[in-house]
Design a protein around this motif. Structure first.
Motif, PDB file in Angstrom:
ATOM      1  N   ARG A 264       0.762  -1.258   0.036  1.00  0.00           N
ATOM      2  CA  ARG A 264      -0.103  -0.032   0.016  1.00  0.00           C
ATOM      3  C   ARG A 264       0.973   1.092   0.074  1.00  0.00           C
ATOM      4  O   ARG A 264       1.785   1.293   0.778  1.00  0.00           O
ATOM      5  N   GLY A 265       0.712   2.318  -1.046  1.00  0.00           N
ATOM      6  CA  GLY A 265       1.647   3.268  -0.919  1.00  0.00           C
ATOM      7  C   GLY A 265       0.731   4.360  -0.127  1.00  0.00           C
ATOM      8  O   GLY A 265      -0.065   4.334   0.568  1.00  0.00           O
ATOM      9  N   THR A 266       1.678   5.534   0.079  1.00  0.00           N
ATOM     10  CA  THR A 266       1.189   6.830   0.776  1.00  0.00           C
ATOM     11  C   THR A 266      -0.165   7.238   0.299  1.00  0.00           C
ATOM     12  O   THR A 266      -0.916   7.945   1.011  1.00  0.00           O
ATOM     13  N   ASP A 267      -0.433   7.055  -1.063  1.00  0.00           N
ATOM     14  CA  ASP A 267      -1.803   7.641  -1.478  1.00  0.00           C
ATOM     15  C   ASP A 267      -2.922   6.574  -0.999  1.00  0.00           C
ATOM     16  O   ASP A 267      -4.058   7.031  -1.667  1.00  0.00           O
ATOM     17  N   GLY A 268      -2.480   5.599  -0.455  1.00  0.00           N
ATOM     18  CA  GLY A 268      -3.693   4.519  -0.378  1.00  0.00           C
ATOM     19  C   GLY A 268      -4.002   3.535  -1.299  1.00  0.00           C
ATOM     20  O   GLY A 268      -4.758   2.535  -1.291  1.00  0.00           O
ATOM     21  N   GLU A 269      -3.106   3.593  -2.448  1.00  0.00           N
ATOM     22  CA  GLU A 269      -3.332   2.549  -3.648  1.00  0.00           C
ATOM     23  C   GLU A 269      -2.763   1.174  -2.964  1.00  0.00           C
ATOM     24  O   GLU A 269      -1.623   1.090  -2.453  1.00  0.00           O
ATOM     25  N   VAL A 270      -3.423   0.170  -3.520  1.00  0.00           N
ATOM     26  CA  VAL A 270      -3.181  -1.230  -2.955  1.00  0.00           C
ATOM     27  C   VAL A 270      -2.789  -1.987  -4.256  1.00  0.00           C
ATOM     28  O   VAL A 270      -3.745  -1.795  -5.262  1.00  0.00           O
ATOM     29  N   ARG A 271      -1.786  -2.788  -4.313  1.00  0.00           N
ATOM     30  CA  ARG A 271      -1.427  -3.814  -5.343  1.00  0.00           C
ATOM     31  C   ARG A 271      -0.958  -5.174  -4.545  1.00  0.00           C
ATOM     32  O   ARG A 271      -0.346  -5.089  -3.530  1.00  0.00           O
ATOM     33  N   CYS A 272      -1.498  -6.052  -5.134  1.00  0.00           N
ATOM     34  CA  CYS A 272      -0.911  -7.586  -4.693  1.00  0.00           C
ATOM     35  C   CYS A 272      -0.459  -8.187  -5.698  1.00  0.00           C
ATOM     36  O   CYS A 272      -0.850  -8.537  -6.890  1.00  0.00           O
ATOM     37  N   TYR A 273       0.584  -9.323  -5.246  1.00  0.00           N
ATOM     38  CA  TYR A 273       1.134 -10.215  -5.926  1.00  0.00           C
ATOM     39  C   TYR A 273       0.090 -11.405  -5.932  1.00  0.00           C
ATOM     40  O   TYR A 273      -0.566 -11.592  -5.084  1.00  0.00           O
TER      41      TYR A 273
END
Length: 354
Positions: free
Chosen positions: A192-201
């Motif tokens: 999760r980035g500081t902007d709230g974006e989430v990415r999953c492997y």
């Protein structure tokens, strides 16, 4: 704020791999670690050799760095909070507080809408007897704090004696977890980035030996619905914590494909090492991107693979691994091989399955 220098608390192999990824993105790294010549120090710009909660060392780390992260979950929460008063600390200290106590962790997961095994807090021998009675005489007894790689655990089967068990485990706070009838173990690495974006492997299938991760295999033998459920659980967790960085989340998969969350690790995770060979952006680079407020990278897998840990004397097999095609060998800079000690890992790249 422009990020130039990243502080890393902990000098083990995870800190080492974070420092290597940071260098590729033109960041300097400063390690805080009590042991000299740590694996991370060998590749970082600087190491402060001091205890993790040393006030002068923490002040120096904050002075030298624009942001601070950590490579293991047993960093004193007070140290992270002290640093956070003067420099951003990612993941936030709250993540440490949750992950360091297994009862707190499971309660937080349940409150976030994520199912776990049933459990009882155990603070006495009488608590243990009552908890075992509730679970039909069976369960896994664990220390609430500091246990890892199978340490600080005892398995109870029906008929096993629990006499003196509380004292045998040090008369410290414990947790008894119910057995889970799982068919396989998986984990997911998410960021999760500081902007709230989430990415999953992609979730990976894991096999443990003697309580230590042995292999992680891609793809996991799970349905698309189970994979989606793992991603959704990880996203719930990250958002609930206001998290920044990479997290490892372990699950039991039941016969019907549903998931029971086992543990979380607020850091890069052993079961995500495969990403450095099978993805353009590894979990280590992803963590650096997140804490430095850079765009998160693509998590798409370009190959199937099997990651194998090199434990203790497994280090002797390195020449044989190096002779194989399509194998990435990663060693951790440790000079002494001891039983149960992680010395490195290898990832064998495989063609996509039909």
């Amino acid at each position: 704020m422009t990020i130039r220098t990243i502080g890393i608390i902990g000098g083990g192999q995870l800190g080492r791999m974070l420092a290597m990824s940071a260098a590729r993105l033109n960041f300097r790294t400063v390690i805080l670690e009590p042991q000299a010549d740590s694996p991370a120090e060998q590749v970082a710009n600087q190491q402060i050799t001091a205890a993790y909660d040393d006030p002068a060392a923490l002040a120096e780390l904050a002075r030298l760095c624009d942001v601070v992260t950590y490579e293991f979950e047993n960093v004193p929460v007070s140290a992270a909070e002290t640093l956070a008063a003067s420099v951003p600390v990612y993941p936030p200290p709250k993540a440490l507080e949750v992950a360091q106590d297994r009862v707190t962790e499971k309660r937080f997961l349940n409150e976030s809408g994520i199912e776990t095994a049933r459990f009882h807090a155990v603070d006495s021998q009488a608590d243990l007897e009552a908890a075992l009675a509730d679970f039909g005489g069976e369960g896994v007894l664990k220390t609430r704090r500091l246990g890892y790689d199978g340490k600080g655990q005892k398995v109870y089967r029906k008929g096993d004696s629990s006499d003196g068990a509380y004292e045998a485990l040090g008369s410290v706070p414990l947790i008894l977890e119910s057995f889970v009838p799982f068919v396989r173990e998986i984990s997911i690495i998410a960021a999760r980035g500081t902007d709230g974006e989430v990415r999953c492997y992609d979730p990976t299938e894991n096999v443990h030996r003697n309580g230590i991760l042995h292999t992680s295999t891609q793809p996991a033998a799970i349905t698309p619905q189970t994979a989606t459920a793992a991603r959704e659980a990880a996203t719930k967790l990250l958002d609930a914590l206001g998290y920044v960085g990479v997290v490892g989340m372990e699950f039991f998969v039941l016969e019907d494909g549903s998931l029971i969350a086992n543990e979380i690790a607020p850091r890069v995770h052993n079961s995500g090492h495969w990403t450095e060979a099978a993805c353009i952006v590894s979990q280590f680079e992803q963590h650096i991107r997140a804490v430095a407020s850079l765009p998160l990278g693509d998590t798409v897998r370009h190959s199937d693979c099997v990651m194998t840990n090199l434990i203790g004397d497994d280090i002797d097999s390195v020449p044989a691994w190096l002779a194989k095609p399509n194998v990435l060998v990663h060693l951790y800079g440790k000079t002494e091989a001891r039983p149960g000690r992680k010395m490195g890992h290898v990832t064998e790249i495989l063609p996509f399955r039909d």
